[in-house]
Design a protein around this motif. Structure first.
Motif, short mmCIF file in Angstrom:
data_model
loop_
_atom_site.label_atom_id
_atom_site.label_comp_id
_atom_site.label_asym_id
_atom_site.label_seq_id
_atom_site.Cartn_x
_atom_site.Cartn_y
_atom_site.Cartn_z
N GLN A 105 -14.86 64.33 47.84
CA GLN A 105 -14.54 62.97 47.66
C GLN A 105 -12.86 63.02 47.07
O GLN A 105 -12.40 62.38 47.50
CB GLN A 105 -15.46 62.49 46.38
N HIS A 106 -12.67 63.72 46.08
CA HIS A 106 -11.37 63.68 45.84
C HIS A 106 -10.35 64.05 46.88
O HIS A 106 -9.31 63.47 47.10
CB HIS A 106 -11.18 64.69 44.60
N ALA A 107 -10.68 65.33 47.59
CA ALA A 107 -9.81 65.79 48.77
C ALA A 107 -10.02 64.46 49.83
O ALA A 107 -8.83 64.40 50.50
CB ALA A 107 -10.37 66.81 49.27
N LYS A 108 -10.95 63.90 49.97
CA LYS A 108 -11.08 62.71 50.98
C LYS A 108 -9.96 61.54 50.78
O LYS A 108 -9.22 60.91 51.43
CB LYS A 108 -12.19 62.46 51.22
N ALA A 109 -10.21 61.28 49.29
CA ALA A 109 -9.35 60.22 48.62
C ALA A 109 -7.75 60.53 48.72
O ALA A 109 -7.05 59.58 48.91
CB ALA A 109 -9.87 59.91 47.32
N GLU A 110 -7.54 61.71 48.94
CA GLU A 110 -6.05 62.14 48.93
C GLU A 110 -5.49 62.37 50.55
O GLU A 110 -4.47 62.48 50.60
CB GLU A 110 -5.78 63.67 48.23
N GLY A 111 -6.55 62.11 51.29
CA GLY A 111 -6.46 62.07 52.71
C GLY A 111 -6.70 63.44 53.39
O GLY A 111 -6.13 63.63 54.60
N PHE A 112 -7.55 64.31 53.12
CA PHE A 112 -7.95 65.66 53.75
C PHE A 112 -9.29 65.40 54.12
O PHE A 112 -10.06 64.84 53.67
CB PHE A 112 -7.59 66.54 52.64
N ALA A 113 -9.38 66.34 55.23
CA ALA A 113 -10.83 66.31 55.72
C ALA A 113 -11.86 66.87 54.73
O ALA A 113 -13.02 66.65 54.83
CB ALA A 113 -10.65 67.02 57.02
N SER A 114 -11.54 68.05 53.89
CA SER A 114 -12.36 68.91 53.17
C SER A 114 -11.71 69.19 52.00
O SER A 114 -10.52 69.31 51.73
CB SER A 114 -13.09 69.79 53.88
N GLU A 115 -12.37 70.05 51.07
CA GLU A 115 -11.68 70.61 49.79
C GLU A 115 -10.94 71.76 50.12
O GLU A 115 -9.87 71.88 49.68
CB GLU A 115 -12.99 70.83 48.90
N ALA A 116 -11.49 72.55 51.16
CA ALA A 116 -10.78 73.62 51.70
C ALA A 116 -9.27 73.41 52.34
O ALA A 116 -8.21 73.91 51.91
CB ALA A 116 -11.54 74.55 52.85
N ALA A 117 -9.20 72.31 53.03
CA ALA A 117 -7.89 71.77 53.43
C ALA A 117 -6.87 71.29 52.50
O ALA A 117 -5.86 71.72 52.52
CB ALA A 117 -8.21 70.68 54.67
#
Length: 172
Positions: free
Chosen positions: A39-51
């Motif tokens: 959720q944090h990664a998506k909020a930052e604009g990334f598809a997943s935590e790995a990205a």
């Protein structure tokens, strides 16, 4: 019911949900920590935590560490300098206060000395001591002028044989 606006990509999201629209159901196989990270990664604009992790590693490799260290050292030196300036300002304030006290005390000492001299003159000469001292100084001045007008050279010449005779009689 999802509504879209003219802005399709706000913070990396293609759609904006209405307030009344329920959130999508979370996947049961993800743990709560993994879910929060995604959720944090998506909020930052990334598809997943790995990205998101890959992006952070790439940024970390390109980060100018030396400049950051220099900036931190400059900031620490600036803070130290500001602290020293504040200490100097504090000391200057203390010195100004002490100088004010010394000036006040010096003024008090001068006033006391004047009072003492006036009281001493009154004790020795009575009323109007400064007038009496001025009269004595004038008398001494005029006496000196009168003695300058006397012909001491001829008086000494006339008195010299008498002084010599008196000295001889004492010597016998």
């Amino acid at each position: 019911m999802a509504s879209t606006t003219g802005r399709d990509a706000i913070e990396g999201m293609d759609e904006i949900r209405d307030v009344n629209e329920p959130a999508p159901a979370p996947e049961r196989e993800k743990t709560s920590e993994q879910e929060k990270a995604d959720q944090h990664a998506k909020a930052e604009g990334f598809a997943s935590e790995a990205a998101y992790e890959d992006y952070l590693h790439a940024v970390a490799e390109d980060a100018p560490i030396e400049e950051i260290v220099v900036d931190v050292e400059r900031a620490a030196a600036r803070e130290e300098l500001e602290r020293q300036i504040e200490e100097v300002r504090y000391e200057i304030g203390n010195l100004r206060a002490r100088l004010h006290n010394i000036r006040h005390q010096a003024g008090s000492v001068v006033e006391e000395n004047i009072r003492w001299a006036d009281a001493s003159a009154h004790a020795q000469l009575g009323d109007y001591p400064w007038l009496k001292l001025s009269g004595a100084m004038l008398l001494a001045f005029f006496t000196g002028k009168a003695l300058q007008r006397l012909p001491f050279g001829s008086l000494v010449t006339a008195a010299a044989p008498l002084l010599i005779a008196a000295a001889r009689e004492r010597g016998r």
